[in-house]
Design a protein around this motif. Structure first.
Motif, PDB file in Angstrom:
ATOM      1  N   THR A   1       0.831  -1.167   0.013  1.00 53.92           N
ATOM      2  CA  THR A   1       0.170   0.105   0.279  1.00 53.92           C
ATOM      3  C   THR A   1       0.873   1.223  -0.087  1.00 53.92           C
ATOM      4  O   THR A   1       0.301   2.163  -0.714  1.00 53.92           O
TER       5      THR A   1
ATOM      6  N   MET B   1       2.167   1.535  -3.516  1.00 54.11           N
ATOM      7  CA  MET B   1       1.356   1.900  -4.839  1.00 54.11           C
ATOM      8  C   MET B   1       0.309   2.895  -4.709  1.00 54.11           C
ATOM      9  O   MET B   1      -0.159   3.504  -5.662  1.00 54.11           O
ATOM     10  N   VAL B   2       0.056   3.657  -3.592  1.00 55.25           N
ATOM     11  CA  VAL B   2      -0.615   4.700  -3.378  1.00 55.25           C
ATOM     12  C   VAL B   2       0.125   5.927  -4.336  1.00 55.25           C
ATOM     13  O   VAL B   2      -0.608   6.652  -5.037  1.00 55.25           O
TER      14      VAL B   2
ATOM     15  N   LEU C   1       2.192   5.828  -6.646  1.00 57.61           N
ATOM     16  CA  LEU C   1       2.453   5.314  -7.993  1.00 57.61           C
ATOM     17  C   LEU C   1       0.848   5.456  -8.749  1.00 57.61           C
ATOM     18  O   LEU C   1       0.704   6.184  -9.772  1.00 57.61           O
ATOM     19  N   THR C   2      -0.249   5.145  -7.992  1.00 61.47           N
ATOM     20  CA  THR C   2      -1.618   5.232  -8.632  1.00 61.47           C
ATOM     21  C   THR C   2      -2.047   6.707  -8.417  1.00 61.47           C
ATOM     22  O   THR C   2      -2.625   7.351  -9.627  1.00 61.47           O
ATOM     23  N   LYS C   3      -1.622   7.716  -7.614  1.00 61.95           N
ATOM     24  CA  LYS C   3      -1.611   9.053  -7.961  1.00 61.95           C
ATOM     25  C   LYS C   3      -1.006   9.715  -9.151  1.00 61.95           C
ATOM     26  O   LYS C   3      -1.732  10.379  -9.867  1.00 61.95           O
TER      27      LYS C   3
ATOM     28  N   LEU D   1      -0.082   7.891 -11.912  1.00 59.71           N
ATOM     29  CA  LEU D   1      -0.936   7.616 -13.051  1.00 59.71           C
ATOM     30  C   LEU D   1      -2.334   8.179 -13.201  1.00 59.71           C
ATOM     31  O   LEU D   1      -2.752   8.299 -14.456  1.00 59.71           O
ATOM     32  N   LEU D   2      -2.869   8.569 -12.042  1.00 57.84           N
ATOM     33  CA  LEU D   2      -4.083   9.329 -12.371  1.00 57.84           C
ATOM     34  C   LEU D   2      -3.962  10.567 -12.865  1.00 57.84           C
ATOM     35  O   LEU D   2      -4.458  11.002 -13.737  1.00 57.84           O
TER      36      LEU D   2
ATOM     37  N   ILE E   1      -4.598   5.960 -16.053  1.00 58.45           N
ATOM     38  CA  ILE E   1      -5.799   5.253 -15.555  1.00 58.45           C
ATOM     39  C   ILE E   1      -6.975   6.085 -15.162  1.00 58.45           C
ATOM     40  O   ILE E   1      -6.762   7.294 -14.743  1.00 58.45           O
ATOM     41  N   LYS E   2      -8.045   5.352 -14.858  1.00 56.70           N
ATOM     42  CA  LYS E   2      -9.200   6.113 -14.204  1.00 56.70           C
ATOM     43  C   LYS E   2      -9.926   5.413 -13.186  1.00 56.70           C
ATOM     44  O   LYS E   2     -10.157   4.137 -13.559  1.00 56.70           O
ATOM     45  N   LEU E   3     -10.452   6.033 -12.360  1.00 62.65           N
ATOM     46  CA  LEU E   3     -11.130   5.254 -11.343  1.00 62.65           C
ATOM     47  C   LEU E   3     -12.720   5.430 -11.703  1.00 62.65           C
ATOM     48  O   LEU E   3     -13.462   6.066 -12.203  1.00 62.65           O
TER      49      LEU E   3
END
Length: 80
Positions: A62, A65-66, A68-70, A72-73, A78-80
């Motif tokens: 976690t 990845m948090v 990295l996800t931010k 990529l967003l 990526i889209k949520l």
């Protein structure tokens, strides 16, 4: 401390059986992987036996990845 020594002794007995068999089969890379994983297992078992707090691997995932996800967003990958 006694728990750590018992875990180490048991690991050495198991390794004395497994490593010559792997070397006889010509699996040198597997011997290295076996030794590394056995060392990691010994450390974790000793810490657990001494009632030390062992971090949960999911917390580390976690933590990585948090951010990295931010990123990529923000890039729109990526889209949520």
């Amino acid at each position: 401390m006694l728990i750590g020594l018992c875990v180490l002794a048991l690991s050495i007995l198991i390794a004395c059986y497994e490593i010559p068999r792997l070397l006889k089969q010509g699996c040198r890379k597997e011997v290295w992987i076996y030794c590394i994983l056995m060392l990691l297992g010994n450390v974790l078992a000793t810490l657990k036996g001494m009632a030390k707090q062992i971090p949960n691997p999911a917390d580390w995932i976690t933590f990585l990845m948090v951010p990295l996800t931010k990123i990529l967003l923000q890039l729109g990958l990526i889209k949520l």
